[in-house]
Design a protein around this motif. Sequence first.
Motif, PDB file in Angstrom:
ATOM      1  N   GLU A 124      51.442  38.449  41.204  1.00 20.46           N
ATOM      2  CA  GLU A 124      50.725  37.496  42.046  1.00 20.46           C
ATOM      3  C   GLU A 124      51.279  36.098  41.791  1.00 20.46           C
ATOM      4  N   THR A 125      51.222  35.242  42.808  1.00 20.91           N
ATOM      5  CA  THR A 125      51.769  33.894  42.686  1.00 20.91           C
ATOM      6  C   THR A 125      50.746  32.860  43.151  1.00 20.91           C
ATOM      7  N   GLY A 126      50.937  31.626  42.712  1.00 24.48           N
ATOM      8  CA  GLY A 126      50.064  30.546  43.133  1.00 24.48           C
ATOM      9  C   GLY A 126      50.561  29.212  42.618  1.00 24.48           C
ATOM     10  N   VAL A 127      49.757  28.182  42.821  1.00 25.93           N
ATOM     11  CA  VAL A 127      50.076  26.815  42.391  1.00 25.93           C
ATOM     12  C   VAL A 127      48.906  26.290  41.564  1.00 25.93           C
ATOM     13  N   ALA A 128      49.195  25.767  40.388  1.00 27.17           N
ATOM     14  CA  ALA A 128      48.145  25.271  39.500  1.00 27.17           C
ATOM     15  C   ALA A 128      47.459  24.050  40.093  1.00 27.17           C
ATOM     16  N   ALA A 129      46.136  24.066  40.076  1.00 28.35           N
ATOM     17  CA  ALA A 129      45.380  22.922  40.569  1.00 28.35           C
ATOM     18  C   ALA A 129      45.552  21.718  39.654  1.00 28.35           C
ATOM     19  N   LYS A 130      45.779  21.986  38.364  1.00 32.34           N
ATOM     20  CA  LYS A 130      45.840  20.906  37.378  1.00 32.34           C
ATOM     21  C   LYS A 130      47.108  20.076  37.495  1.00 32.34           C
ATOM     22  N   ASN A 131      48.256  20.721  37.620  1.00 35.96           N
ATOM     23  CA  ASN A 131      49.519  19.966  37.626  1.00 35.96           C
ATOM     24  C   ASN A 131      50.444  20.320  38.780  1.00 35.96           C
ATOM     25  N   ARG A 132      49.956  21.161  39.710  1.00 37.03           N
ATOM     26  CA  ARG A 132      50.690  21.553  40.922  1.00 37.03           C
ATOM     27  C   ARG A 132      51.967  22.337  40.628  1.00 37.03           C
ATOM     28  N   SER A 133      52.105  22.882  39.441  1.00 42.80           N
ATOM     29  CA  SER A 133      53.272  23.701  39.140  1.00 42.80           C
ATOM     30  C   SER A 133      53.044  25.119  39.658  1.00 42.80           C
ATOM     31  N   ARG A 134      54.119  25.738  40.146  1.00 49.96           N
ATOM     32  CA  ARG A 134      54.025  27.099  40.638  1.00 49.96           C
ATOM     33  C   ARG A 134      53.942  28.070  39.458  1.00 49.96           C
ATOM     34  N   TRP A 135      53.213  29.161  39.662  1.00 50.91           N
ATOM     35  CA  TRP A 135      53.098  30.152  38.609  1.00 50.91           C
ATOM     36  C   TRP A 135      53.219  31.560  39.177  1.00 50.91           C
ATOM     37  N   ILE A 136      53.565  32.481  38.299  1.00 47.79           N
ATOM     38  CA  ILE A 136      53.587  33.906  38.601  1.00 47.79           C
ATOM     39  C   ILE A 136      52.737  34.603  37.544  1.00 47.79           C
ATOM     40  N   VAL A 137      51.844  35.463  37.979  1.00 47.89           N
ATOM     41  CA  VAL A 137      51.101  36.318  37.061  1.00 47.89           C
ATOM     42  C   VAL A 137      51.622  37.735  37.233  1.00 47.89           C
ATOM     43  N   LEU A 138      52.088  38.297  36.139  1.00 45.88           N
ATOM     44  CA  LEU A 138      52.679  39.633  36.140  1.00 45.88           C
ATOM     45  C   LEU A 138      51.761  40.583  35.384  1.00 45.88           C
ATOM     46  N   GLY A 139      51.074  41.448  36.114  1.00 43.89           N
ATOM     47  CA  GLY A 139      50.158  42.397  35.502  1.00 43.89           C
ATOM     48  C   GLY A 139      50.826  43.746  35.280  1.00 43.89           C
ATOM     49  N   ILE A 140      50.639  44.299  34.101  1.00 43.58           N
ATOM     50  CA  ILE A 140      51.241  45.586  33.736  1.00 43.58           C
ATOM     51  C   ILE A 140      50.177  46.467  33.098  1.00 43.58           C
ATOM     52  N   GLY A 141      49.969  47.642  33.670  1.00 43.69           N
ATOM     53  CA  GLY A 141      49.027  48.604  33.115  1.00 43.69           C
ATOM     54  C   GLY A 141      49.729  49.912  32.824  1.00 43.69           C
ATOM     55  N   VAL A 142      49.690  50.360  31.570  1.00 44.65           N
ATOM     56  CA  VAL A 142      50.354  51.602  31.160  1.00 44.65           C
ATOM     57  C   VAL A 142      49.306  52.581  30.640  1.00 44.65           C
ATOM     58  N   ASN A 143      49.306  53.795  31.178  1.00 43.70           N
ATOM     59  CA  ASN A 143      48.440  54.855  30.657  1.00 43.70           C
ATOM     60  C   ASN A 143      49.074  55.388  29.373  1.00 43.70           C
ATOM     61  N   ILE A 144      48.417  55.158  28.256  1.00 41.85           N
ATOM     62  CA  ILE A 144      48.975  55.567  26.969  1.00 41.85           C
ATOM     63  C   ILE A 144      48.552  56.996  26.602  1.00 41.85           C
ATOM     64  N   SER A 145      47.253  57.253  26.557  1.00 42.40           N
ATOM     65  CA  SER A 145      46.783  58.563  26.096  1.00 42.40           C
ATOM     66  C   SER A 145      45.503  58.973  26.824  1.00 42.40           C
ATOM     67  N   ILE A 146      45.469  58.783  28.137  1.00 43.51           N
ATOM     68  CA  ILE A 146      44.313  59.187  28.938  1.00 43.51           C
ATOM     69  C   ILE A 146      44.426  60.677  29.251  1.00 43.51           C
ATOM     70  N   PRO A 147      43.466  61.497  28.867  1.00 46.61           N
ATOM     71  CA  PRO A 147      43.520  62.922  29.198  1.00 46.61           C
ATOM     72  C   PRO A 147      43.520  63.127  30.714  1.00 46.61           C
ATOM     73  N   GLU A 148      44.223  64.143  31.163  1.00 48.99           N
ATOM     74  CA  GLU A 148      44.323  64.386  32.607  1.00 48.99           C
ATOM     75  C   GLU A 148      42.959  64.519  33.254  1.00 48.99           C
ATOM     76  N   GLU A 149      42.029  65.222  32.586  1.00 54.63           N
ATOM     77  CA  GLU A 149      40.712  65.454  33.173  1.00 54.63           C
ATOM     78  C   GLU A 149      39.859  64.188  33.221  1.00 54.63           C
ATOM     79  N   ALA A 150      40.289  63.121  32.515  1.00 54.54           N
ATOM     80  CA  ALA A 150      39.514  61.881  32.503  1.00 54.54           C
ATOM     81  C   ALA A 150      39.822  60.985  33.696  1.00 54.54           C
ATOM     82  N   PHE A 151      40.963  61.200  34.351  1.00 56.22           N
ATOM     83  CA  PHE A 151      41.305  60.392  35.519  1.00 56.22           C
ATOM     84  C   PHE A 151      40.330  60.695  36.658  1.00 56.22           C
TER      85      PHE A 151
END
Length: 253
Positions: A124-151
């Motif tokens: 996701e991208t945007g511009v900071a209200a505080k200093n008007r600098s552009r930013w990128i937020v990079l979200g990463i979600g990894v399934n480590i040890s979720i049992p199949e039946e729990a999904f």
Amino acid sequence: MDIQPYLRTRQCQVEWYHCLESTNKTAREKANNGALHGTVIIANSQTAGKGKFGKNFFSPAGLGLYMSLILLPQQMNLDPLLTTIYAGVSVCQAIEELTELVPGIKWANDILINGRKICGILTETGVAAKNRSRWIVLGIGVNISIPEEAFPQEIQNRAASLFLSGVPSPETKERLAAGIIDRILSSEAPASGEIIGQYKQRLVMLGQMITVTGMGEPYNALAVDVDKSGGLVIRKNNGSMSVLSSGEIFEFK
């Protein structure tokens, strides 16, 4: 969770939370308030984790890696347009370093093991209200040890975890997080052409027929290549060429 002993880069500030609505939401709020480049938000669980197109990202406590990085384009060592695909390569490399697994990538931002999704990436991208600098937020979600039946039932046949049996040591998750962060924040990130090459090597649908949805009426096409901006080059059934920069691949064979 303490990843500092495993981090090589010192260009980051890690904030750990027991539970968040969404690491991306918290990271966006901090980015809007002028957070520093390399700020990392990690949560043990999420109550409303989000993926592409606003889909839910299943985030049970202690069974996955849920984190978001705040990146400022002017301080990045790679083309900001390649953020998502470089993150995909970085996740694959970090997994390969820790395990004997060989992940693949489903364009543009899903990491697969044996055809099943074990990681999602949301940029996701945007511009900071505080200093008007552009930013990128990079979200990463990894399934480590979720049992199949729990999904949730609707994704049980499409989702998987890195470790299908047994619970890995806490150090495994910490080393995985550190490996991903180190690569993304590296002062020696590969050149754009090399990133594209590494990405294409792991892309599972090149040369395959795919169904494209999310852009009006679904249609079939052949996945041909990846362009210099990370777009998927396709050949439609009428022979015309096109580049996907949004939309979703529903299936490929």
